[in-house]
Design a protein around this motif. Structure first.
Motif, mmCIF file in Angstrom:
data_model
loop_
_atom_site.group_PDB
_atom_site.id
_atom_site.type_symbol
_atom_site.label_atom_id
_atom_site.label_comp_id
_atom_site.label_asym_id
_atom_site.label_seq_id
_atom_site.Cartn_x
_atom_site.Cartn_y
_atom_site.Cartn_z
ATOM 1 N N GLN A 132 12.448 101.051 18.870
ATOM 2 C CA GLN A 132 13.155 99.654 19.077
ATOM 3 C C GLN A 132 12.692 98.434 17.999
ATOM 4 O OE1 GLN A 132 16.419 98.861 18.279
ATOM 5 N NE2 GLN A 132 17.118 99.572 19.706
ATOM 6 N N ILE A 140 20.078 92.808 21.989
ATOM 7 C CA ILE A 140 20.253 93.444 22.960
ATOM 8 C C ILE A 140 20.332 92.896 23.994
ATOM 9 C CG2 ILE A 140 18.378 94.636 25.258
ATOM 10 C CD1 ILE A 140 17.376 95.841 22.022
ATOM 11 N N LEU A 152 20.443 94.065 32.388
ATOM 12 C CA LEU A 152 19.039 94.543 31.026
ATOM 13 C C LEU A 152 19.140 95.577 32.100
ATOM 14 C CD1 LEU A 152 18.300 92.876 28.386
ATOM 15 C CD2 LEU A 152 19.747 94.096 27.834
ATOM 16 N N SER A 153 18.375 96.735 31.822
ATOM 17 C CA SER A 153 17.544 98.231 32.662
ATOM 18 C C SER A 153 15.846 97.514 32.446
ATOM 19 C CB SER A 153 17.516 99.193 31.322
ATOM 20 O OG SER A 153 17.008 100.131 31.720
ATOM 21 N N LEU A 192 11.932 96.435 29.151
ATOM 22 C CA LEU A 192 12.933 95.112 28.649
ATOM 23 C C LEU A 192 13.175 94.503 29.354
ATOM 24 C CD1 LEU A 192 14.510 95.676 26.054
ATOM 25 C CD2 LEU A 192 16.697 97.257 27.748
ATOM 26 N N TYR A 217 22.164 101.175 28.264
ATOM 27 C CA TYR A 217 21.308 100.842 26.884
ATOM 28 C C TYR A 217 22.663 102.491 25.670
ATOM 29 C CZ TYR A 217 17.171 100.940 23.652
ATOM 30 O OH TYR A 217 17.075 100.606 22.139
#
Length: 250
Positions: A132, A140, A152-153, A192, A217
């Motif tokens: 990314q 994101i 977020l993960s 992340l 995601y």
């Protein structure tokens, strides 16, 4: 050489054009706003006449499942057919590390369809799998935001700066086709959720990041190895701190 860059007016395209022109090559940035449309085929034959290398950086205008698949299949078929007619010697496409592992996602199904078309085309090729881009961290964060919380993960990522991506794309354009995939990644690996928290804090953004293993995601659940390379990638040189320090402030 004559090098045509599809998507040559975008983030990676403009930087790749600049690098290759500095090395003395004839570089044509091609996109709908320059009269070249890979979905309709408009302008392809004229632009590819006498072309040695094509770099495909085009991205789908919509990430809806059917739209993104239609884009990559139609664009890929039209572009590769025009390249065969023009006698292009090297097709290069920018794709994503983990594409084959993230097939829950409509976006990654579209990218895999694009890669299959390239491999079956008979044109010498190189597919570049990139992690990314650092430039997308803000997007994101926004994608996981509900109220003042960002979910977020915590899966690992290894983001790369767009300048390092452009360096890699220019180098691949001047090398022989590998008829396979090469991988590029940033110099640092982190989770992340942690990285986005660092980004928001550095930006003066007070949103709170909560790690969530169920957070998706682009529609896919992530595992720790989903978005990182284990295949000795070419590493970028720009760290997160160096990249962030270079980002223009509003």
């Amino acid at each position: 050489m004559k090098i045509v860059i599809i998507g040559g007016t975008g983030l990676i395209g403009t930087k790749t054009v600049e690098r290759l022109r500095k090395q003395g090559h004839e570089v044509v940035p091609a996109s709908p706003n320059t009269g070249v449309n890979t979905v309709t085929g408009e302008g392809l034959a004229e632009t590819l006449a006498g072309c040695d290398v094509v770099i495909d950086l085009a991205n789908a205008p919509s990430f809806e499942d059917k739209a993104v698949l239609d884009f990559f299949e139609t664009s890929g078929r039209n572009l590769l057919a025009a390249e065969r007619s023009a006698g292009v010697k090297h097709h290069i496409a920018l794709s994503v590390v983990g594409t084959e592992r993230l097939q829950e996602s409509g976006y990654f199904r579209g990218k895999l369809a694009q890669e299959k078309l390239i491999k079956a085309s008979g044109i010498p090729y190189t597919i570049v799998h990139s992690t990314q881009f650092m430039e997308f961290l803000g997007g994101i964060a926004q994608s996981g935001t509900v109220g003042d919380t960002v979910r977020l993960s915590p899966a690992y990522v290894q983001p790369i700066a767009s300048d390092d991506v452009a360096d890699a794309m220019a180098a691949v354009a001047l090398a022989a086709p590998v008829n396979g995939t090469v991988e590029i990644a940033g110099p640092e690996r982190s989770r992340l959720s942690d990285l986005v928290a660092r980004y928001l804090k550095a930006s003066g953004d007070n949103r709170k990041v909560e790690p969530d293993r169920e957070a998706r995601y682009f529609g896919a659940l992530l595992k720790d190895g989903s978005l990182v390379s284990d295949d000795n990638p070419r590493l970028g040189r720009i760290t997160f701190e160096e990249w962030f320090a270079s980002v223009p402030r509003k």
